[in-house]
Design a protein around this motif. Structure first.
Motif, PDB file in Angstrom:
ATOM      1  N   ASP C 136       0.405 -11.594   0.246  1.00  0.00           N
ATOM      2  CA  ASP C 136       0.779 -10.938   1.509  1.00  0.00           C
ATOM      3  C   ASP C 136       2.251 -10.499   1.490  1.00  0.00           C
ATOM      4  O   ASP C 136       2.590  -9.406   1.944  1.00  0.00           O
ATOM      5  CB  ASP C 136       0.546 -11.892   2.682  1.00  0.00           C
ATOM      6  CG  ASP C 136      -0.936 -12.054   3.006  1.00  0.00           C
ATOM      7  OD1 ASP C 136      -1.756 -11.270   2.479  1.00  0.00           O
ATOM      8  OD2 ASP C 136      -1.271 -12.973   3.777  1.00  0.00           O
ATOM      9  N   ARG C 139       2.571  -7.426  -0.772  1.00  0.00           N
ATOM     10  CA  ARG C 139       2.059  -6.220  -0.098  1.00  0.00           C
ATOM     11  C   ARG C 139       3.014  -5.726   0.975  1.00  0.00           C
ATOM     12  O   ARG C 139       3.321  -4.539   1.075  1.00  0.00           O
ATOM     13  CB  ARG C 139       0.703  -6.523   0.544  1.00  0.00           C
ATOM     14  CG  ARG C 139      -0.434  -6.604  -0.475  1.00  0.00           C
ATOM     15  CD  ARG C 139      -1.720  -7.045   0.224  1.00  0.00           C
ATOM     16  NE  ARG C 139      -2.883  -6.970  -0.680  1.00  0.00           N
ATOM     17  CZ  ARG C 139      -4.053  -7.531  -0.429  1.00  0.00           C
ATOM     18  NH1 ARG C 139      -4.249  -8.219   0.695  1.00  0.00           N
ATOM     19  NH2 ARG C 139      -5.040  -7.398  -1.295  1.00  0.00           N
ATOM     20  N   ASN C 144       2.700  -1.540  -0.054  1.00  0.00           N
ATOM     21  CA  ASN C 144       1.430  -1.117  -0.664  1.00  0.00           C
ATOM     22  C   ASN C 144       0.343  -2.147  -0.372  1.00  0.00           C
ATOM     23  O   ASN C 144       0.264  -3.188  -1.027  1.00  0.00           O
ATOM     24  CB  ASN C 144       1.634  -0.955  -2.186  1.00  0.00           C
ATOM     25  CG  ASN C 144       0.329  -0.549  -2.867  1.00  0.00           C
ATOM     26  OD1 ASN C 144      -0.735  -0.469  -2.243  1.00  0.00           O
ATOM     27  ND2 ASN C 144       0.416  -0.310  -4.170  1.00  0.00           N
ATOM     28  N   PRO C 145      -0.533  -1.846   0.596  1.00  0.00           N
ATOM     29  CA  PRO C 145      -1.558  -2.822   0.998  1.00  0.00           C
ATOM     30  C   PRO C 145      -2.699  -2.937  -0.011  1.00  0.00           C
ATOM     31  O   PRO C 145      -3.572  -3.790   0.143  1.00  0.00           O
ATOM     32  CB  PRO C 145      -2.060  -2.257   2.324  1.00  0.00           C
ATOM     33  CG  PRO C 145      -1.849  -0.787   2.214  1.00  0.00           C
ATOM     34  CD  PRO C 145      -0.610  -0.600   1.370  1.00  0.00           C
ATOM     35  N   ILE C 147      -2.356  -3.618  -3.215  1.00  0.00           N
ATOM     36  CA  ILE C 147      -2.062  -4.556  -4.316  1.00  0.00           C
ATOM     37  C   ILE C 147      -3.115  -5.656  -4.319  1.00  0.00           C
ATOM     38  O   ILE C 147      -3.478  -6.182  -3.268  1.00  0.00           O
ATOM     39  CB  ILE C 147      -0.649  -5.156  -4.142  1.00  0.00           C
ATOM     40  CG1 ILE C 147       0.396  -4.077  -4.408  1.00  0.00           C
ATOM     41  CG2 ILE C 147      -0.451  -6.351  -5.070  1.00  0.00           C
ATOM     42  CD1 ILE C 147       1.792  -4.500  -4.027  1.00  0.00           C
ATOM     43  N   SER C 148      -3.603  -5.993  -5.504  1.00  0.00           N
ATOM     44  CA  SER C 148      -4.677  -6.985  -5.545  1.00  0.00           C
ATOM     45  C   SER C 148      -4.568  -7.858  -6.783  1.00  0.00           C
ATOM     46  O   SER C 148      -3.752  -7.613  -7.678  1.00  0.00           O
ATOM     47  CB  SER C 148      -6.035  -6.281  -5.541  1.00  0.00           C
ATOM     48  OG  SER C 148      -6.158  -5.530  -6.731  1.00  0.00           O
ATOM     49  N   ASP C 200       6.188  -0.677  -7.176  1.00  0.00           N
ATOM     50  CA  ASP C 200       5.890  -1.698  -6.169  1.00  0.00           C
ATOM     51  C   ASP C 200       6.820  -2.906  -6.300  1.00  0.00           C
ATOM     52  O   ASP C 200       7.294  -3.462  -5.310  1.00  0.00           O
ATOM     53  CB  ASP C 200       4.445  -2.192  -6.333  1.00  0.00           C
ATOM     54  CG  ASP C 200       3.426  -1.134  -5.915  1.00  0.00           C
ATOM     55  OD1 ASP C 200       3.800  -0.175  -5.218  1.00  0.00           O
ATOM     56  OD2 ASP C 200       2.245  -1.290  -6.299  1.00  0.00           O
TER      57      ASP C 200
END
Lengths: 303, 303, 303, 303
Positions: C136, C139, C144-145, C147-148, C200
């Protein structure tokens, strides 16, 4: 026991190993030795001495002098010496300086270099001349008054003494050195540079198989102290290969980088084997194999 | 030999030491034992068994089970096990993880925890159930089918297993673990939690004094391999006090934090002594003193 | 500052190094990456973001996530975390387990694995889900939401977790682990397996150059605590090459075995460079060279 | 900047710490110093010098001489010196001999004793007289031709030199010593035994804040090399507390067991603080606190 037959069988059995391994090369005087030599001698408690191969050729005893120095120190001063040196296996070669630092300058045992320097220092204090004291003992017990020090080796060792000087200064920094470091080093290398044959060394070591009784019938050590010297040889006598030596050979033994190994069979005999090629842990390749064969053939392992 | 007389004399001699030292307290099930207990038993190769004091009281064998596990592994698989574990003294207790890291996950010997975990892992692979395999051997050799595992101790050890888990995972990271860590830990603690008396342990250890011959006359190990187990007990059997134990007692021996020590006199007898108070290196204070007294009185040190 | 020009010059200058070194190969998911990639991005405190090369290609952040986890732990709990982890360089990689044992389970700093496990454990306690908490933060700060976590990488790491499990169990044996080891390991690998681009990461790290102020203008850390995170990055951020990194680059930085390095220039900018080939100490070969070139061209070393 | 006001505020703030800690007591000449002294001086790049307290009282500089010796060696020989000494933090004090052994006689960095002995040895080779070369630099940069060596201290150190002799001989055994050990030790202790005040040391260190430019306007080091000396001071300058010093103070600094600390703020000023009481890691208690206060009040940490 048909010693001569047993020794002959052993010599045949290890023939293929003679010359293998690596001759000690940290000083020129040692590296020039012919690797294709092998001798073995046994001196039994009844006075018999047998040998085969190069058993009468003198070689540099190096660390094989250490149990003699230990015996002298115990004879002079008794078990008080254990305040300055332990009697535990050291674990790994690499650890020597680490352990010395951890354990506040008290070396693990009298057969690693640091511990032998402490014993030498003690003998310098008690005898005034540790080198001569050890030489005199070796001459008297072997019955050979011509045993002498190879001065080339002694001088060459002194010229390459930095690592031993580091050990001695580190112990001095913890207050565990009574004499000046250069004096101790000189006395130490003097005893290492003695030249003896298998015959002389086996004979000289006989008191360890005779509960401390010397060649002249007098007593160097009590029976109890003699067993204790033997126990230290078994647990600490072959550098970082003591467990392996106990496993394969099953005897108290002390090796040197000259390729000699002295072994003791309590109440039976003392043995000396010599062949210059060393394994990675500094023990004679053919020598360890010969001793293993000896206990296999005779069943005389202490276990 | 008047065993009963010797044991009685020993018990009187070490009486003042019983209760001194520190009872193992890392798990409640061990810390609650009464420290004022002392027993000693001897089982000789001719079938005699003698004992004095609390020699018939069961206690937690802990690491005294390790030579039995080693003997089983050698019986099943021969000397190939030495590819996974060494047979050198470890040097210092503190070094265990260091050495394991230096030596790429191959523990120094089968009697430190890391090495015993490797032996257990091997027995899990070869027998499917290492805990039961060791228990079966102990029952058969002692002749006591009622020997059992103290499950409270086993469970309590498992609940405090982080250090052993660290060792096992580190070995696994070097590829030296064949079974899942939790399985190995459970089998390991199972064998440590066996409860036996001095009588049972001395009798069970007799095959080590009889060149590998079991109670039923069959052979567990060859004479040569049996000597080798004894040599590993002498050089590695009492944690970081192996040199001192060899010096004072002069016998192959294996101690446990329950306060028991098994000792072997080849071709004569097996001994077990027990008293819960431990010295700083984890060996029974009164136990070591009793064994030292035994070899002094009998002259039966291997040296 | 003409960032774009500087970055372009750097990319040209290190071109010959891209592809040299060794891609991390301890898990398949990392070893399959194309070594011939290089990207660099700079995000300055005024909101500019520039980049060249593969600066928008996501890669496995691995240990570059550690300063974010540390910042979160300090934000939640303040300097009390230093009771459980130190802030000294570790000396040598090889020492990790030794030091942990010597120092009673308190790791040297939060950027070696043992220390990062403690921080993760602390975040599991305080947030319930350390992996998500770090994700969290990454991100939110990068904006950048998407990102995983690369679950293949996370699962593959968990399947090869023995060494980290050994560290965690050893700390647990000293009472320095609040949650079960498997839970901590899972949360730890989760945050390491995040995939992000240079763009990022540079943007996400900007709060370290802005005295703790986040992207949304709120404050994550005080100015003083932010300087302290930077100081730990400088002294401990590049494994056993921290001194060399400080010497050559002169900036707080944190590297990962995925080949990324995050660097901070206080009050100016955050930088991220990425190239998969690693040197012997685990830092990106082209990445370190690019950062050295950056401080040479700009004169913006902290020294 | 109102230096005088800042220094006065600092002196008041740390007053309660002056006299706490332990004065170095390994030689009588150091142990007899009055612990209730405190001085601080700042010399800025524009030529201003300010001080409070005992800032004009000479004290034994000890290891604060090390960055000057390093600068001289770099000035004479450039970065080739890094073949003989590293630039990584050492990890732990206790490790010094271990690391030296592991790393084949190449010390971790020039600010631990082993590394400083290498630098001294190098200066003996290049200048013929390392002690005088360092003394000349200190006199020239401080502008004080009366700075001298406390011969009592030098002689007393030489008489207690066993630990440093052990380090030097160990390095010699790896071929990393060009001159005889006694010569190197004498030159080493000579530079440690220099007596200077905070005023003199801050002024002498100014070239480190001025990108290598000396008091006379000539250049001792390039800007790039000067930054590199500063980076080594930050990562290695305060023994095993470098991480903590960077965390709390955030400046390149070098401490000595005489109680002095030199710190550098690039392009601004050099600072010297002195108070004899040392913490457990050998750094002045009041000195570290004063520098922490300085960066807090000025905001001039490098982070």
């Amino acid at each position: 026991m048909d010693y001569q037959g047993v020794l002959t069988e052993i010599a045949a059995s290890v023939k293929g190993l003679v010359g293998s391994g690596q001759v000690a090369d940290y000083i020129p005087a040692l590296s020039s030795v012919d690797p294709d030599q092998f001798g073995i001698a046994v001196a039994d408690v009844h006075g018999e001495v047998h040998g085969v191969g190069d058993w009468q050729v003198p070689f540099s005893v190096q660390s094989v002098s250490k149990p003699f120095a230990l015996a002298l120190a115990l004879a002079h001063s008794g078990e008080g010496i254990w305040r300055r040196v332990g009697r535990e296996p050291s674990g790994t070669a690499f650890n020597s300086l680490v352990q010395l630092e951890h354990e506040h300058g008290v070396p693990r045992n009298p057969f690693i270099n640091a511990g032998a320097l402490v014993i030498t220092d003690h003998l310098v204090t008690t005898t005034g001349d540790a080198g001569t004291a050890v030489l005199d003992l070796l001459r008297a017990e072997s019955g050979n008054p011509h045993i002498s020090v190879d001065e080339d080796v002694a001088i060459s060792e002194l010229a390459n003494a930095d690592r031993n000087a580091a050990l001695a200064h580190l112990m001095a920094s913890y207050g565990n050195m009574e004499n000046p470091v250069p004096v101790v080093l000189e006395n130490y290398f003097w005893q290492c540079a003695v030249r003896m044959s298998c015959r002389d060394l086996a004979t000289a070591g006989l008191f360890l198989a005779r509960e401390g009784v010397r060649a002249d019938g007098s007593r160097l050590l009590s029976g109890s102290l003699t067993k204790r010297v033997n126990s230290v040889m078994l647990t600490c006598g072959t550098y970082d290969a003591a467990g392996d030596f106990a496993y394969r050979v099953g005897l108290p033994g002390k090796s040197g980088v000259g390729g000699g190994i002295l072994a003791v069979i309590p109440n039976r005999c003392a043995l000396c084997v010599w062949s210059p090629g060393l394994d990675a842990r500094g023990n004679s390749v053919a020598g360890v194999a010969a001793l293993e064969e000896f206990t296999t053939l005779t069943g005389w392992s202490v276990f």
